[in-house]
Design a protein around this motif. Sequence first.
Motif, mmCIF file in Angstrom:
data_model
loop_
_atom_site.group_PDB
_atom_site.id
_atom_site.type_symbol
_atom_site.label_atom_id
_atom_site.label_comp_id
_atom_site.label_asym_id
_atom_site.label_seq_id
_atom_site.Cartn_x
_atom_site.Cartn_y
_atom_site.Cartn_z
ATOM 1 N N ASP A 142 0.832 -1.202 0.000
ATOM 2 C CA ASP A 142 0.000 0.000 0.000
ATOM 3 C C ASP A 142 0.870 1.256 0.000
ATOM 4 O O ASP A 142 0.643 2.180 0.785
ATOM 5 C CB ASP A 142 -0.929 0.000 1.214
ATOM 6 N N ASN A 143 1.847 1.273 -0.842
ATOM 7 C CA ASN A 143 2.774 2.398 -0.873
ATOM 8 C C ASN A 143 2.332 3.413 -1.919
ATOM 9 O O ASN A 143 2.706 3.332 -3.082
ATOM 10 C CB ASN A 143 4.183 1.894 -1.169
ATOM 11 N N PHE A 144 1.539 4.364 -1.491
ATOM 12 C CA PHE A 144 1.053 5.405 -2.388
ATOM 13 C C PHE A 144 1.824 6.697 -2.160
ATOM 14 O O PHE A 144 2.162 7.048 -1.026
ATOM 15 C CB PHE A 144 -0.429 5.680 -2.144
ATOM 16 N N LEU A 145 2.068 7.398 -3.254
ATOM 17 C CA LEU A 145 2.607 8.744 -3.182
ATOM 18 C C LEU A 145 1.456 9.686 -3.503
ATOM 19 O O LEU A 145 0.908 9.655 -4.608
ATOM 20 C CB LEU A 145 3.749 8.928 -4.196
ATOM 21 N N GLU A 146 1.071 10.492 -2.532
ATOM 22 C CA GLU A 146 -0.060 11.403 -2.699
ATOM 23 C C GLU A 146 0.370 12.626 -3.501
ATOM 24 O O GLU A 146 1.329 13.315 -3.136
ATOM 25 C CB GLU A 146 -0.599 11.833 -1.335
ATOM 26 N N LEU A 147 -0.356 12.905 -4.577
ATOM 27 C CA LEU A 147 -0.054 14.034 -5.448
ATOM 28 C C LEU A 147 -1.171 15.073 -5.362
ATOM 29 O O LEU A 147 -2.216 14.834 -4.748
ATOM 30 C CB LEU A 147 0.113 13.540 -6.889
ATOM 31 N N ILE A 176 8.035 7.867 -16.652
ATOM 32 C CA ILE A 176 8.478 9.154 -16.129
ATOM 33 C C ILE A 176 7.922 9.399 -14.728
ATOM 34 O O ILE A 176 8.623 9.897 -13.843
ATOM 35 C CB ILE A 176 8.111 10.318 -17.090
ATOM 36 N N ILE A 177 6.659 9.004 -14.497
ATOM 37 C CA ILE A 177 6.090 9.158 -13.156
ATOM 38 C C ILE A 177 6.795 8.220 -12.181
ATOM 39 O O ILE A 177 7.081 8.577 -11.033
ATOM 40 C CB ILE A 177 4.573 8.884 -13.167
ATOM 41 N N GLU A 178 7.080 7.026 -12.648
ATOM 42 C CA GLU A 178 7.762 6.029 -11.825
ATOM 43 C C GLU A 178 9.117 6.545 -11.351
ATOM 44 O O GLU A 178 9.477 6.424 -10.173
ATOM 45 C CB GLU A 178 7.926 4.746 -12.641
ATOM 46 N N LEU A 179 9.883 7.128 -12.263
ATOM 47 C CA LEU A 179 11.206 7.650 -11.907
ATOM 48 C C LEU A 179 11.093 8.849 -10.979
ATOM 49 O O LEU A 179 11.773 8.911 -9.948
ATOM 50 C CB LEU A 179 11.975 8.032 -13.171
ATOM 51 N N LEU A 180 10.230 9.796 -11.311
ATOM 52 C CA LEU A 180 10.092 10.998 -10.493
ATOM 53 C C LEU A 180 9.558 10.672 -9.096
ATOM 54 O O LEU A 180 9.869 11.376 -8.129
ATOM 55 C CB LEU A 180 9.160 12.000 -11.182
ATOM 56 N N SER A 181 8.782 9.602 -8.984
ATOM 57 C CA SER A 181 8.248 9.216 -7.673
ATOM 58 C C SER A 181 9.340 8.732 -6.733
ATOM 59 O O SER A 181 9.157 8.705 -5.517
ATOM 60 C CB SER A 181 7.174 8.127 -7.828
ATOM 61 N N ILE A 224 3.451 17.367 -13.465
ATOM 62 C CA ILE A 224 4.910 17.491 -13.448
ATOM 63 C C ILE A 224 5.290 18.945 -13.693
ATOM 64 O O ILE A 224 4.770 19.584 -14.609
ATOM 65 C CB ILE A 224 5.544 16.596 -14.523
ATOM 66 N N GLU A 225 6.190 19.461 -12.870
ATOM 67 C CA GLU A 225 6.608 20.847 -13.041
ATOM 68 C C GLU A 225 8.074 20.951 -13.437
ATOM 69 O O GLU A 225 8.909 20.141 -13.036
ATOM 70 C CB GLU A 225 6.359 21.648 -11.769
ATOM 71 N N ASN A 226 8.355 21.977 -14.231
ATOM 72 C CA ASN A 226 9.714 22.274 -14.673
ATOM 73 C C ASN A 226 10.401 23.099 -13.590
ATOM 74 O O ASN A 226 9.878 24.124 -13.158
ATOM 75 C CB ASN A 226 9.655 23.051 -15.992
ATOM 76 N N SER A 230 16.121 23.024 -15.199
ATOM 77 C CA SER A 230 17.194 22.083 -14.851
ATOM 78 C C SER A 230 16.698 20.651 -14.778
ATOM 79 O O SER A 230 17.482 19.701 -14.810
ATOM 80 C CB SER A 230 17.815 22.467 -13.503
ATOM 81 N N GLY A 231 15.373 20.502 -14.672
ATOM 82 C CA GLY A 231 14.815 19.160 -14.565
ATOM 83 C C GLY A 231 13.329 19.228 -14.253
ATOM 84 O O GLY A 231 12.708 20.296 -14.322
ATOM 85 N N TYR A 232 12.766 18.091 -13.893
ATOM 86 C CA TYR A 232 11.346 18.007 -13.574
ATOM 87 C C TYR A 232 11.148 17.340 -12.217
ATOM 88 O O TYR A 232 11.983 16.550 -11.765
ATOM 89 C CB TYR A 232 10.604 17.191 -14.630
ATOM 90 N N LYS A 233 10.005 17.647 -11.585
ATOM 91 C CA LYS A 233 9.619 16.941 -10.380
ATOM 92 C C LYS A 233 8.107 16.864 -10.298
ATOM 93 O O LYS A 233 7.389 17.656 -10.923
ATOM 94 C CB LYS A 233 10.194 17.618 -9.130
ATOM 95 N N LEU A 234 7.617 15.884 -9.542
ATOM 96 C CA LEU A 234 6.187 15.707 -9.365
ATOM 97 C C LEU A 234 5.620 16.749 -8.394
ATOM 98 O O LEU A 234 6.325 17.198 -7.474
ATOM 99 C CB LEU A 234 5.886 14.308 -8.820
ATOM 100 N N LYS A 235 4.373 17.109 -8.599
ATOM 101 C CA LYS A 235 3.682 17.999 -7.685
ATOM 102 C C LYS A 235 3.079 17.147 -6.567
ATOM 103 O O LYS A 235 2.003 16.573 -6.699
ATOM 104 C CB LYS A 235 2.604 18.790 -8.402
ATOM 105 N N VAL A 236 3.823 17.056 -5.475
ATOM 106 C CA VAL A 236 3.447 16.199 -4.351
ATOM 107 C C VAL A 236 2.700 17.033 -3.302
ATOM 108 O O VAL A 236 3.008 18.198 -3.080
ATOM 109 C CB VAL A 236 4.705 15.569 -3.718
ATOM 110 N N LYS A 237 1.725 16.416 -2.645
ATOM 111 C CA LYS A 237 0.989 17.094 -1.576
ATOM 112 C C LYS A 237 1.906 17.404 -0.396
ATOM 113 O O LYS A 237 2.766 16.591 -0.054
ATOM 114 C CB LYS A 237 -0.171 16.194 -1.093
#
Length: 237
Positions: A142-147, A176-181, A224-226, A230-237
């Motif tokens: 049950d390993n969720f990443l909340e976005l 891409i989501i998998e890597l950024l997570s 996903i935000e720029n 320099s790179g990208y990252k997920l918009k995490v809660k």
Amino acid sequence: MCKNSLKDISILIIEDEVILALGLKETLKSFGYSILGIEANLQGVIKILENNTPTLAIVDIKLKGLNNGIEIAKYLWQIKKIPIIFLTSYCDEKTIEKTFSCEPYGYLVKPCKDKELHTTIQTALNKHNYFFKNLETFEAKDNFLELENNLKFHKGKAILYKDDCAIKLTRNETKIIELLSEYPNESVSFEKISTYIWRESIYDLGKLRTLIYRLKQKIGFEIIENVFESGYKLKVK
């Protein structure tokens, strides 16, 4: 990597030709690797995974029986994220394309030189550890990443949910989501993302931006935000 540490690397061999399998086993042992087992079908692999998790699997594509090597490799990758190296006599473009679903880290054409085998294994493990620094997350149920925007990503199953409904993504969108997570509060470089998705050391920013734009159109939200170009990252809660 010193020879003693190689004992901590357990390799699962998927090969149905007994002589070749035993020869490969002895070669790997001569380098210092541990051999978890030799299997020729999915049932045998499932049984091994009940109590063990190999560090890496070397898989022959063409196997006798119901399941070919690609299907077994795909199972290993999806269930445990075990890095795959294909050792095969088949290297035509059509066959290679079929292997993409299990994200192989290398291909070796039979017969291959011992040094080439050893180098390919080390390269595969280095790349895998580079992309997946927290491998235990793939075994969590049950390993969720909340976005943001009621989105969440299950890191073990590699599934994106919106309001608890799974969203159908393409292979590259998932990757891409998998890597950024794996780096929820960090920016991941364009080069690192491109290398993981397309296995290209020189990144194409236009192609990467197109992928992210299509993902935004599908989800209806910029997940996903720029980060300062320099790179990208997920918009995490």
